[in-house]
Scaffold this motif. Structure first.
Motif, PDB file in Angstrom:
ATOM      1  N   PHE A   1      -5.119   0.168 -11.438  1.00  0.00           N
ATOM      2  CA  PHE A   1      -6.274   0.968 -11.036  1.00  0.00           C
ATOM      3  C   PHE A   1      -5.943   1.785  -9.789  1.00  0.00           C
ATOM      4  N   ALA A   2      -5.184   1.174  -8.870  1.00  0.00           N
ATOM      5  CA  ALA A   2      -4.841   1.854  -7.620  1.00  0.00           C
ATOM      6  C   ALA A   2      -3.901   3.028  -7.833  1.00  0.00           C
ATOM      7  N   VAL A   3      -2.950   2.878  -8.760  1.00  0.00           N
ATOM      8  CA  VAL A   3      -1.949   3.939  -8.949  1.00  0.00           C
ATOM      9  C   VAL A   3      -2.295   4.864 -10.117  1.00  0.00           C
ATOM     10  N   GLY A   4      -3.313   4.513 -10.893  1.00  0.00           N
ATOM     11  CA  GLY A   4      -3.672   5.339 -12.038  1.00  0.00           C
ATOM     12  C   GLY A   4      -2.763   5.140 -13.227  1.00  0.00           C
ATOM     13  N   ALA A   5      -2.386   3.876 -13.484  1.00  0.00           N
ATOM     14  CA  ALA A   5      -1.517   3.562 -14.620  1.00  0.00           C
ATOM     15  C   ALA A   5      -2.346   3.036 -15.781  1.00  0.00           C
ATOM     16  N   ARG A   6      -1.880   3.310 -16.997  1.00  0.00           N
ATOM     17  CA  ARG A   6      -2.574   2.828 -18.185  1.00  0.00           C
ATOM     18  C   ARG A   6      -1.820   1.722 -18.905  1.00  0.00           C
ATOM     19  N   HIS A   7      -0.619   1.455 -18.442  1.00  0.00           N
ATOM     20  CA  HIS A   7       0.188   0.444 -19.112  1.00  0.00           C
ATOM     21  C   HIS A   7       0.935  -0.382 -18.069  1.00  0.00           C
ATOM     22  N   GLY A   8       0.929  -1.703 -18.281  1.00  0.00           N
ATOM     23  CA  GLY A   8       1.649  -2.606 -17.396  1.00  0.00           C
ATOM     24  C   GLY A   8       2.573  -3.510 -18.190  1.00  0.00           C
ATOM     25  N   LEU A   9       3.632  -3.950 -17.537  1.00  0.00           N
ATOM     26  CA  LEU A   9       4.579  -4.870 -18.163  1.00  0.00           C
ATOM     27  C   LEU A   9       4.894  -5.996 -17.184  1.00  0.00           C
ATOM     28  N   ILE A  10       5.148  -7.175 -17.719  1.00  0.00           N
ATOM     29  CA  ILE A  10       5.597  -8.308 -16.911  1.00  0.00           C
ATOM     30  C   ILE A  10       6.884  -8.818 -17.519  1.00  0.00           C
ATOM     31  N   LEU A  11       7.946  -8.841 -16.729  1.00  0.00           N
ATOM     32  CA  LEU A  11       9.209  -9.381 -17.208  1.00  0.00           C
ATOM     33  C   LEU A  11       9.343 -10.819 -16.719  1.00  0.00           C
TER      34      LEU A  11
ATOM     35  N   ALA B   1       0.830  -1.210   0.000  1.00  0.00           N
ATOM     36  CA  ALA B   1       0.000   0.000   0.000  1.00  0.00           C
ATOM     37  C   ALA B   1       0.863   1.259   0.000  1.00  0.00           C
ATOM     38  N   LYS B   2       1.978   1.226   0.713  1.00  0.00           N
ATOM     39  CA  LYS B   2       2.870   2.387   0.767  1.00  0.00           C
ATOM     40  C   LYS B   2       3.501   2.633  -0.601  1.00  0.00           C
ATOM     41  N   LYS B   3       3.896   1.564  -1.280  1.00  0.00           N
ATOM     42  CA  LYS B   3       4.492   1.703  -2.617  1.00  0.00           C
ATOM     43  C   LYS B   3       3.475   2.247  -3.602  1.00  0.00           C
ATOM     44  N   TRP B   4       2.258   1.714  -3.572  1.00  0.00           N
ATOM     45  CA  TRP B   4       1.225   2.172  -4.501  1.00  0.00           C
ATOM     46  C   TRP B   4       0.835   3.626  -4.229  1.00  0.00           C
ATOM     47  N   SER B   5       0.748   3.994  -2.956  1.00  0.00           N
ATOM     48  CA  SER B   5       0.390   5.375  -2.616  1.00  0.00           C
ATOM     49  C   SER B   5       1.449   6.351  -3.115  1.00  0.00           C
ATOM     50  N   ALA B   6       2.720   5.969  -2.948  1.00  0.00           N
ATOM     51  CA  ALA B   6       3.809   6.836  -3.402  1.00  0.00           C
ATOM     52  C   ALA B   6       3.777   6.998  -4.919  1.00  0.00           C
ATOM     53  N   THR B   7       3.484   5.922  -5.638  1.00  0.00           N
ATOM     54  CA  THR B   7       3.414   5.995  -7.095  1.00  0.00           C
ATOM     55  C   THR B   7       2.234   6.850  -7.548  1.00  0.00           C
ATOM     56  N   ALA B   8       1.086   6.665  -6.908  1.00  0.00           N
ATOM     57  CA  ALA B   8      -0.121   7.403  -7.283  1.00  0.00           C
ATOM     58  C   ALA B   8       0.013   8.901  -7.054  1.00  0.00           C
ATOM     59  N   ALA B   9       0.905   9.296  -6.138  1.00  0.00           N
ATOM     60  CA  ALA B   9       1.083  10.714  -5.825  1.00  0.00           C
ATOM     61  C   ALA B   9       1.940  11.442  -6.856  1.00  0.00           C
ATOM     62  N   GLU B  10       2.567  10.693  -7.758  1.00  0.00           N
ATOM     63  CA  GLU B  10       3.448  11.281  -8.769  1.00  0.00           C
ATOM     64  C   GLU B  10       2.653  11.630 -10.034  1.00  0.00           C
ATOM     65  N   PRO B  11       3.190  12.518 -10.872  1.00  0.00           N
ATOM     66  CA  PRO B  11       2.472  12.911 -12.097  1.00  0.00           C
ATOM     67  C   PRO B  11       2.414  11.784 -13.125  1.00  0.00           C
ATOM     68  N   GLU B  12       1.413  11.845 -13.987  1.00  0.00           N
ATOM     69  CA  GLU B  12       1.275  10.872 -15.076  1.00  0.00           C
ATOM     70  C   GLU B  12       2.305  11.153 -16.164  1.00  0.00           C
ATOM     71  N   PRO B  13       2.603  10.136 -17.014  1.00  0.00           N
ATOM     72  CA  PRO B  13       2.083   8.777 -16.993  1.00  0.00           C
ATOM     73  C   PRO B  13       2.783   7.915 -15.946  1.00  0.00           C
ATOM     74  N   ARG B  14       2.050   6.933 -15.441  1.00  0.00           N
ATOM     75  CA  ARG B  14       2.587   6.006 -14.453  1.00  0.00           C
ATOM     76  C   ARG B  14       2.514   4.589 -15.024  1.00  0.00           C
ATOM     77  N   TYR B  15       3.348   3.709 -14.482  1.00  0.00           N
ATOM     78  CA  TYR B  15       3.400   2.324 -14.955  1.00  0.00           C
ATOM     79  C   TYR B  15       3.327   1.355 -13.785  1.00  0.00           C
ATOM     80  N   VAL B  16       2.880   0.141 -14.084  1.00  0.00           N
ATOM     81  CA  VAL B  16       2.960  -0.964 -13.127  1.00  0.00           C
ATOM     82  C   VAL B  16       3.729  -2.095 -13.791  1.00  0.00           C
TER      83      VAL B  16
END
Length: 235
Positions: free
Chosen positions: A64-74, A15-30
């Motif tokens: 959805f939690a961080v407001g990202a529109r693009h995700g990647l899986i390595l 939750a702390k990681k997601w909150s910190a990411t969501a507080a930053e400007p767009e675009p965001r990634y997961v």
């Protein structure tokens, strides 16, 4: 409420990681970290091969939690079957309308890309992983800045292990309080434990945090096969 922590080793509060990411400007990634390289570990591989849709759902919920529109899986290069099944799951999710533009008629846009690593063990570390995703050498960089503020392509990014992401759908369905009741008060929830072929009953077991080590070795694993003897345990 769930107390979920990262399952990749560092144990950072999700939750702390997601909150910190969501507080930053767009675009965001997961990003889903499927670069499992520790000796004797194969829980992430089984998750990606046997239940890829659960990982995708967890990644979508993270987005959805961080407001990202693009995700990647390595996915590590030694796991070709896992990569194939994740790609197939992504295609199925797109076909069902779970991914893409305006998901199920909502204003939410989200899509996922599966990337195969280049065989570097160090790529499991999140900053090295982000370099690898960008097509660079998988080298660890100094922190700060943290990926939550400067991650993939220099943008805010939440990186989570695939086992962490796989726990999120259960938490959303049953509630954080129910998940927090599992495990230990200081480390709630469950963890995948891999027992090698030297045990009588090898395999991957999901256990609550706080169970005795003897339970893993004797009750689940059945002890070691002959002629092996357990002499030491390293945590």
């Amino acid at each position: 409420a769930s107390g979920l922590r990262g399952r990749g080793g560092a144990g950072f509060p999700v939750a702390k990681k997601w909150s910190a990411t969501a507080a930053e400007p767009e675009p965001r990634y997961v990003v889903g970290n499927g670069d499992e390289g520790d000796p004797g570990s194969y829980g992430d591989r089984l998750l990606m091969e046997r239940d890829p849709h659960r990982i995708l759902e967890g990644l979508a919920l993270a987005a959805f939690a961080v407001g990202a529109r693009h995700g990647l899986i390595l996915v590590r290069s030694e796991y070709p079957t896992a990569a194939d099944r994740l790609r197939a799951a992504v295609a199925e999710a797109r076909e069902a309308g779970h991914l893409g533009a305006q998901v199920h008629g909502s204003p939410v846009d989200f899509d996922v890309q599966v990337v195969v690593g280049a065989g570097s063990y160090v790529a499991g570390e999140e900053t090295a992983l982000l370099h690898a995703l960008a097509g660079l050498r998988a080298a660890v960089r100094a922190r700060p800045p943290y990926p939550t503020s400067r991650g993939f392509l220099g943008r805010p990014t939440a990186v989570n292990n695939v086992e962490t992401l796989a726990a999120v759908p259960w938490i959303v369905r049953h509630g954080g309080t129910a998940y927090a009741r599992l495990g230990h008060p200081e480390e709630p929830g469950t963890k995948l434990v891999c027992l090698s072929q030297r045990f009588r009953r090898p395999g991957v077991y999901e256990v609550e945090f706080g169970v005795p080590l003897r339970h893993l070795v004797q009750d689940l694993g059945g002890g070691l096969r002959e002629p092996y003897q357990l002499r030491a345990v390293q945590e």
